[in-house]
Design a protein around this motif. Structure first.
Motif, PDB file in Angstrom:
ATOM      1  N   THR A 159       5.237  -0.337   5.513  1.00 14.51           N
ATOM      2  CA  THR A 159       4.115   0.456   6.031  1.00 14.51           C
ATOM      3  C   THR A 159       3.172   0.827   4.888  1.00 14.51           C
ATOM      4  OG1 THR A 159       5.193   2.591   5.708  1.00 14.51           O
ATOM      5  CG2 THR A 159       5.595   1.470   7.819  1.00 14.51           C
ATOM      6  N   LYS A 160       1.931   1.102   5.262  1.00 16.59           N
ATOM      7  CA  LYS A 160       0.934   1.482   4.257  1.00 16.59           C
ATOM      8  C   LYS A 160       1.360   2.749   3.525  1.00 16.59           C
ATOM      9  CE  LYS A 160      -2.809  -0.637   6.804  1.00 16.59           C
ATOM     10  NZ  LYS A 160      -2.723  -0.716   8.249  1.00 16.59           N
ATOM     11  N   ALA A 161       1.867   3.722   4.256  1.00 10.61           N
ATOM     12  CA  ALA A 161       2.298   4.986   3.648  1.00 10.61           C
ATOM     13  C   ALA A 161       3.446   4.743   2.663  1.00 10.61           C
ATOM     14  CB  ALA A 161       2.709   5.981   4.714  1.00 10.61           C
ATOM     15  N   GLN A 162       4.384   3.872   3.025  1.00 10.89           N
ATOM     16  CA  GLN A 162       5.515   3.592   2.143  1.00 10.89           C
ATOM     17  C   GLN A 162       5.069   2.838   0.894  1.00 10.89           C
ATOM     18  OE1 GLN A 162       8.678   4.841   2.599  1.00 10.89           O
ATOM     19  NE2 GLN A 162       8.872   4.177   0.481  1.00 10.89           N
ATOM     20  N   VAL A 163       4.127   1.904   1.059  1.00 19.78           N
ATOM     21  CA  VAL A 163       3.596   1.180  -0.101  1.00 19.78           C
ATOM     22  C   VAL A 163       2.944   2.171  -1.067  1.00 19.78           C
ATOM     23  CG1 VAL A 163       1.816  -0.452  -0.864  1.00 19.78           C
ATOM     24  CG2 VAL A 163       3.279  -1.030   1.078  1.00 19.78           C
ATOM     25  N   ALA A 164       2.163   3.106  -0.509  1.00 21.85           N
ATOM     26  CA  ALA A 164       1.509   4.111  -1.350  1.00 21.85           C
ATOM     27  C   ALA A 164       2.542   4.935  -2.106  1.00 21.85           C
ATOM     28  CB  ALA A 164       0.619   5.009  -0.493  1.00 21.85           C
ATOM     29  N   ARG A 165       3.609   5.359  -1.429  1.00 22.42           N
ATOM     30  CA  ARG A 165       4.658   6.149  -2.088  1.00 22.42           C
ATOM     31  C   ARG A 165       5.378   5.325  -3.154  1.00 22.42           C
ATOM     32  NH1 ARG A 165       5.257   8.375   3.072  1.00 22.42           N
ATOM     33  NH2 ARG A 165       6.833   6.880   3.663  1.00 22.42           N
ATOM     34  N   ASP A 166       5.739   4.093  -2.805  1.00 21.05           N
ATOM     35  CA  ASP A 166       6.491   3.241  -3.733  1.00 21.05           C
ATOM     36  C   ASP A 166       5.696   2.935  -5.006  1.00 21.05           C
ATOM     37  OD1 ASP A 166       8.543   3.188  -1.902  1.00 21.05           O
ATOM     38  OD2 ASP A 166       8.133   1.139  -1.198  1.00 21.05           O
ATOM     39  N   TYR A 175      -5.660   1.049   1.469  1.00 20.81           N
ATOM     40  CA  TYR A 175      -6.691   0.598   2.406  1.00 20.81           C
ATOM     41  C   TYR A 175      -7.788  -0.201   1.696  1.00 20.81           C
ATOM     42  CZ  TYR A 175      -4.634   3.393   6.112  1.00 20.81           C
ATOM     43  OH  TYR A 175      -3.784   3.904   7.049  1.00 20.81           O
ATOM     44  N   ARG A 176      -8.171   0.211   0.496  1.00 21.73           N
ATOM     45  CA  ARG A 176      -9.195  -0.526  -0.258  1.00 21.73           C
ATOM     46  C   ARG A 176      -8.703  -1.926  -0.618  1.00 21.73           C
ATOM     47  NH1 ARG A 176     -10.132   4.553  -3.463  1.00 21.73           N
ATOM     48  NH2 ARG A 176     -11.857   5.566  -2.414  1.00 21.73           N
ATOM     49  N   ALA A 177      -7.437  -2.029  -0.989  1.00 19.12           N
ATOM     50  CA  ALA A 177      -6.873  -3.343  -1.319  1.00 19.12           C
ATOM     51  C   ALA A 177      -6.883  -4.250  -0.100  1.00 19.12           C
ATOM     52  CB  ALA A 177      -5.449  -3.187  -1.852  1.00 19.12           C
ATOM     53  N   LEU A 178      -6.611  -3.672   1.053  1.00 20.14           N
ATOM     54  CA  LEU A 178      -6.610  -4.465   2.283  1.00 20.14           C
ATOM     55  C   LEU A 178      -8.027  -4.822   2.711  1.00 20.14           C
ATOM     56  CD1 LEU A 178      -3.754  -2.644   4.213  1.00 20.14           C
ATOM     57  CD2 LEU A 178      -3.650  -4.796   2.948  1.00 20.14           C
ATOM     58  N   GLU A 179      -9.005  -3.929   2.449  1.00 22.97           N
ATOM     59  CA  GLU A 179     -10.408  -4.250   2.736  1.00 22.97           C
ATOM     60  C   GLU A 179     -10.851  -5.435   1.895  1.00 22.97           C
ATOM     61  OE1 GLU A 179     -12.825  -0.827   2.002  1.00 22.97           O
ATOM     62  OE2 GLU A 179     -12.008   0.268   3.714  1.00 22.97           O
TER      63      GLU A 179
END
Length: 188
Positions: A159-166, A175-179
């Motif tokens: 998940t995006k939230a987990q990636v941010a935490r990790d 989100y910017r990386a995915l954009e």
């Protein structure tokens, strides 16, 4: 009556030695120091610790008022909390104490000056960034995490939230990386 010193610098490349030496020379038995912005009281655990353990008759000592805080509201709130505990604040440069009513007025004025100084610092920083951008020199801060690593983890089902935490980044960074990925796909 305890005399407790508080020293603060904004960045890790600044030195606390001068403040600590002056606080010790002023008679502080305990000196707590930390690195962090003075723009807000939030996240300053050493200051919070001091405020929890101050008692009636104790004195909080700082070298300059801007070391305590650069927000007038925060400084005045701290002075109010000290007053409620029966403790006082002493500033070494210029020498002033809140033990008397005149001292509280001076601290209020000094707090306003520190607040204004912070605004000037931010204005100068913004002007410098704008000038660098106009010259094409400013590129922003160097990325801590590669966008490809973020996209790889998302593709693997994290998940995006987990990636941010990790990766210890904000969700906005994810989100910017995915954009960036969406922009690359649109150009194909």
């Amino acid at each position: 009556m305890a005399c407790i010193g508080y020293a603060r610098v904004s960045t890790t490349d600044q030195d606390l030695d001068i403040q600590n030496a002056r606080l010790k020379a002023a008679g502080c038995e305990i000196i707590r120091s930390e690195t962090g912005s003075g723009a807000s009281r939030k996240g300053r655990s050493e200051l919070d610790t001091i405020m929890q353990f101050l008692h009636a008759g104790d004195e909080l000592v700082v070298l300059r008022l801007d070391r305590l805080g650069r927000s007038t509201r925060d400084v005045l709130n701290l002075v109010h909390e000290l007053d409620e505990k029966g403790a006082s604040l002493r500033v070494l440069e210029p020498e002033v104490t809140t033990a008397g009513s005149m001292g509280q007025m001076v601290v209020t004025i000094l707090g306003m000056v520190a607040d204004l100084e912070l605004k000037f610092i931010k204005d100068r920083q913004r002007a410098g960034i704008d000038a660098a951008k106009a010259e094409g020199v400013y590129k922003g801060r160097k990325k801590n995490v590669d966008d490809a690593e973020i996209r790889r983890r998302i593709a693997a089902g994290t998940t995006k939230a987990q990636v941010a935490r990790d990766l210890n980044v904000s969700r906005m960074t994810v989100y910017r990386a995915l954009e960036g990925q969406d922009a690359q796909l649109d150009s194909i």
